[in-house]
Each structure stands twice: as C-alpha cells, then as structure tokens.
Design an enzyme around this catalytic site. Structure first.
Site, short mmCIF file in Angstrom:
data_model
loop_
_atom_site.label_atom_id
_atom_site.label_comp_id
_atom_site.label_asym_id
_atom_site.label_seq_id
_atom_site.Cartn_x
_atom_site.Cartn_y
_atom_site.Cartn_z
N CYS A 1 6.12 7.38 2.47
CA CYS A 1 6.48 8.80 2.15
C CYS A 1 6.58 9.76 3.28
CB CYS A 1 5.15 9.28 1.45
SG CYS A 1 3.80 9.21 2.51
N ASP B 1 3.03 2.02 2.33
CA ASP B 1 3.72 2.45 3.63
C ASP B 1 3.56 1.24 4.68
OD1 ASP B 1 1.13 2.76 3.89
OD2 ASP B 1 1.29 5.11 3.82
N CYS C 1 -1.88 8.46 6.62
CA CYS C 1 -0.50 8.27 7.16
C CYS C 1 -0.52 8.39 8.72
CB CYS C 1 0.69 9.11 6.53
SG CYS C 1 0.95 8.81 4.77
N CYS D 1 0.75 -1.18 0.09
CA CYS D 1 -0.02 0.13 0.04
C CYS D 1 0.94 1.04 0.09
CB CYS D 1 -0.93 -0.02 1.26
SG CYS D 1 -1.66 -1.35 1.70
#
Lengths: 300, 127
Positions: free
Chosen positions: B62, B39, B106, B37
């Site tokens: 990221c 991460d 995130c 995905c």
C-alpha cells in the site's frame, strides 16, 4: 453479512450459502437449505463490489412456496435496474437513497403488508412504533423526489451506463495484462466494472487513481479500514474470498461504478491512465520482477 | 498534499519513491513480508568499509508500505552498519510525520527489512 453475528448472538441459527465464481447464488441451493423452522431468507439484489445481479425472482418464488419471509438488499441496485416487489415476491426490501442520487443518510425499508417486525428503536411512536425519533422530513422528501426522477430516467441512465461500462471494460481489457474481471459478465449492474490485477496492490492503485482525480473503490485488505485502530481491522473483502479470488492477490481489487454524470471522455481518461498506474506499481514490486525473471528463464 | 489518512510526507514519498530498483551483486539482501499479508519488501545494500553506500528497494504494498521503504533507504544511506542496526519502525514512522495506526506494520516491515539485509551481509561476510 455484518447483520448475521448479532442474530447468532440472539440464538438464531444462520446458514450461509456459497456462491459461484461469478458471485451468483444457485436458487436450488437456497431451496435445499430451507428447513422446516426457517423464518427468513435474504439474498441481495445486486452486489456493489462485483456488480453481479442475483436471481431474486427465483429465490422469491421458492420463499413463497415454502412460506418463508424473503428479504432482498437493493442498496446497490435501486434506481439502476428495475425491482418489482410483487414480481420478485419480496416481503422486505432495503434501499439507500444516495445510490440513486438522493440525500445521503436516508434510506427505506419496504415492508409487505401483513409482515410484522420487532421495533428497531424503542422510545417513541414514530413509524408505527418501529423506529423511535422524529422523522427526517427533508431527507424523506429528498429521497422521494430522487425516486420519482430515477423511476422516469433509470432506463435512459441504464442504456448510457451499459454503453460506457462496455467501453471501460473493453478499454481496460485491451490495455492491462494479468487482469481478471470479477462478477457476472452480463447479469450485472449497468456501468459497473470490477476486476483484480496481479502484482499491484489495491490501495496503491486507488491512491494513484485519486491523485489523478479518479475515484474508485477496492475490496483490498489494505484499504478496508484505514481509520481502524490496528491492523486487525484490515481484512480482505468477504465477497472476493467467496468468489475464490486467491487471498494473496485479493489485494489488487478495483471497482469502478459509473454514474449518470460520467461521459465517454471520463471513461477514456481512466483507460488512458490505468495501464501506466498498474505498470508503475508493478515495476516497484518484487513479485513482478520475479515473475518476469521466471518467464525469461522459461523462454530459453 | 496530504491524502485521506496520510501525511503530506507519506504522499510525497509514495508519489516520488527514492531508490527504487535493485543492486547487482548486493552485499546484503533482506526480504520480509508476504504478499498474502498485503505487502512485501526486498531491500538491497551496498556496503563499503563498514558503511552503507547504496540502498535500493522493491516493494509490493500500500501507499504506507512504499513510502516507508523509500524513507528507510534515505535514512540508512551513509550510515555505518552499527548505526543502521539502531533504526526502528518508530524512526521511520516519525520521519514520515506519522502513519495511521493500522499502517504501523508498514514501518515495522521497513525495520525488519534492514535487519534482515544486515544479517544477510553478516552471513556473507562472516570470518
């Protein structure tokens, strides 16, 4: 690729062909895919993401033999490598001025005489009724001037960029492990170097490059649409998927496209900085840690 | 320095992430996300007398994922287990002066990581 769904919505049937692991289409596949009712063939001249130059002359020949219109997208290649519309047998060619140092926001569609197209924008009679609205004269003049310069200089640019590209390729190959170059090794845009790395994510690589003053591109999902509305807008590049880059590592893709302003010093700077950036991200990555542990166990 | 869609705070944590690494014999480990995905985060906790005395992380992802991980470790250090349970992705994103809409996941990853690490702690220390 984004032009295809609207065509489908209008009732056209679209056949999409696979490419090989270098991103090249096989002209024989093109020949086989043509049906009696095929109207248009489109193969890009060169791919901006992995640099591969497509066999457009062969495809153009097939298109002519079968009486099918042939379109090629020369956005990434115009001004960098020669494209003779007669030799290639292209009926339609799209190109964009900024890629050969012309003004941004201008481009051109070459249309072979005798090819008639539906109007793209109705309302006015400009451009023979094909595209309504007052022409962007400064843009057109700028693009024309850029084209004249590119025509004269592109051979020189190409020579320099090929040399710099090789320097960049060799430097990266020698200093970064677990790295995979993408695109065709020789049939590629001059000064174009693209790859993906394991255990480091593409957007993070771009950010660290950019704080060091180095601008690159990535086909990674995470960097695909930062201004999108939600994460549905984040998708790995279809180019990387098409050449079989495993999806869990698609993320670490980077494209460097050198330009006429770049020098050996620029290349050396990238080669000097990149290994440290990759290493820094890998040391933060749980997947790299697991890999190292596995290696250590395997070594016993 | 703000960069692209990121706040100065996100960039600061991305450039100088706090608490990167692992804790030997951690009292709780939480692993969430998946590199497929884009991460993945692993969070290590050291707990003494019901308090998180140390937290370290490793993250593949990221800029926003790394900054969220870093910020999370700062936020939970010194907190009691009950206090840490209350941390949401919103808290993490706010502490970073916001995240772009596409990057909210995130901060969700950071919230899930602390919940997973606390669950792991509870399992290890049950009874």
């Amino acid at each position: 690729m984004n032009a295809l769904p609207p065509l489908r919505n209008r009732g056209f049937e679209v056949t999409v062909l696979d490419v090989d692991s270098d991103g090249k289409v096989d002209p024989e596949d093109v020949r086989k895919a043509i049906r009696p009712d095929t109207t248009l063939l489109s193969v890009m001249h060169a791919n901006s993401e992995i640099g591969t130059i497509e066999p457009v002359a062969e495809v153009g020949r097939i298109a002519r033999e079968r009486g099918v219109l042939f379109h090629t997208d020369a956005t990434a290649s115009a001004g960098h490598i020669p494209l003779d519309v007669r030799e290639v047998g292209a009926d339609l060619v799209t190109l964009s001025a900024h890629n050969f140092y012309g003004p941004k926001g201008t481009g051109a569609l070459f249309v072979r005489e005798g090819v008639s197209l539906a109007s793209q924008l109705d309302g006015g009679f400009q451009e023979r009724g094909f595209r309504a609205g007052t022409e962007n004269v400064p843009g057109i003049v700028g693009m024309g001037a850029a084209a004249v310069i590119a025509r004269k200089a592109s051979e020189d640019w190409g020579r320099t960029l090929r040399r710099l590209g090789k320097r960049l390729y060799d430097g990266i190959e020698a200093t970064v492990s677990h790295l995979h170059f993408t695109g065709h090794p020789s049939d590629r845009l001059p000064g174009h170097v693209s790859f993906w790395v394991e255990f480091a994510e593409g957007e993070s690589l771009l950010l660290l490059l950019s704080v060091n003053g180095i601008m690159a591109a990535s086909g990674s999902a995470c960097s695909s649409n930062l201004r999108g509305r939600d994460e549905e807008d984040l998708v790995a590049s279809p180019v990387l998927r098409a050449i079989g880059v495993p999806s869990d590592i698609c993320t670490g893709s980077i494209t460097f496209s050198l330009g006429k302003g770049n020098t050996e010093e620029d290349v050396d700077e990238v080669v000097g900085i990149l290994p440290g950036i990759v290493q820094r991200l890998r040391e933060m990555s749980p997947t790299y840690l697991d890999y190292l542990k596995k290696q250590a166990q395997g070594g016993r | 320095m703000a960069a692209g869609p990121y706040s100065a705070k996100v960039m600061e944590h991305f450039m100088n992430p706090r608490n990167v690494g692992e804790i030997e014999n951690a009292d709780g480990i939480g692993e969430v996300g998946n590199p497929a995905c884009g991460d993945m985060m692993r969070l290590y906790l050291k707990v003494e007398e019901g308090k998180i005395v140390d937290a370290k992380f490793r993250t593949f992802g990221c800029g926003a994922a790394i900054a969220s991980s870093s910020m999370l470790t700062e936020m939970i250090k010194g907190k009691t287990l009950d206090e840490a349970k209350e941390i949401t992705n919103r808290h993490v994103a706010d502490a970073l002066d916001g995240l772009p809409p596409v990057k909210i996941h995130c901060s969700v990853m950071a919230e899930e990581a602390v919940k997973a690490a606390l669950d792991d702690y509870a399992k290890k220390h049950a009874g």
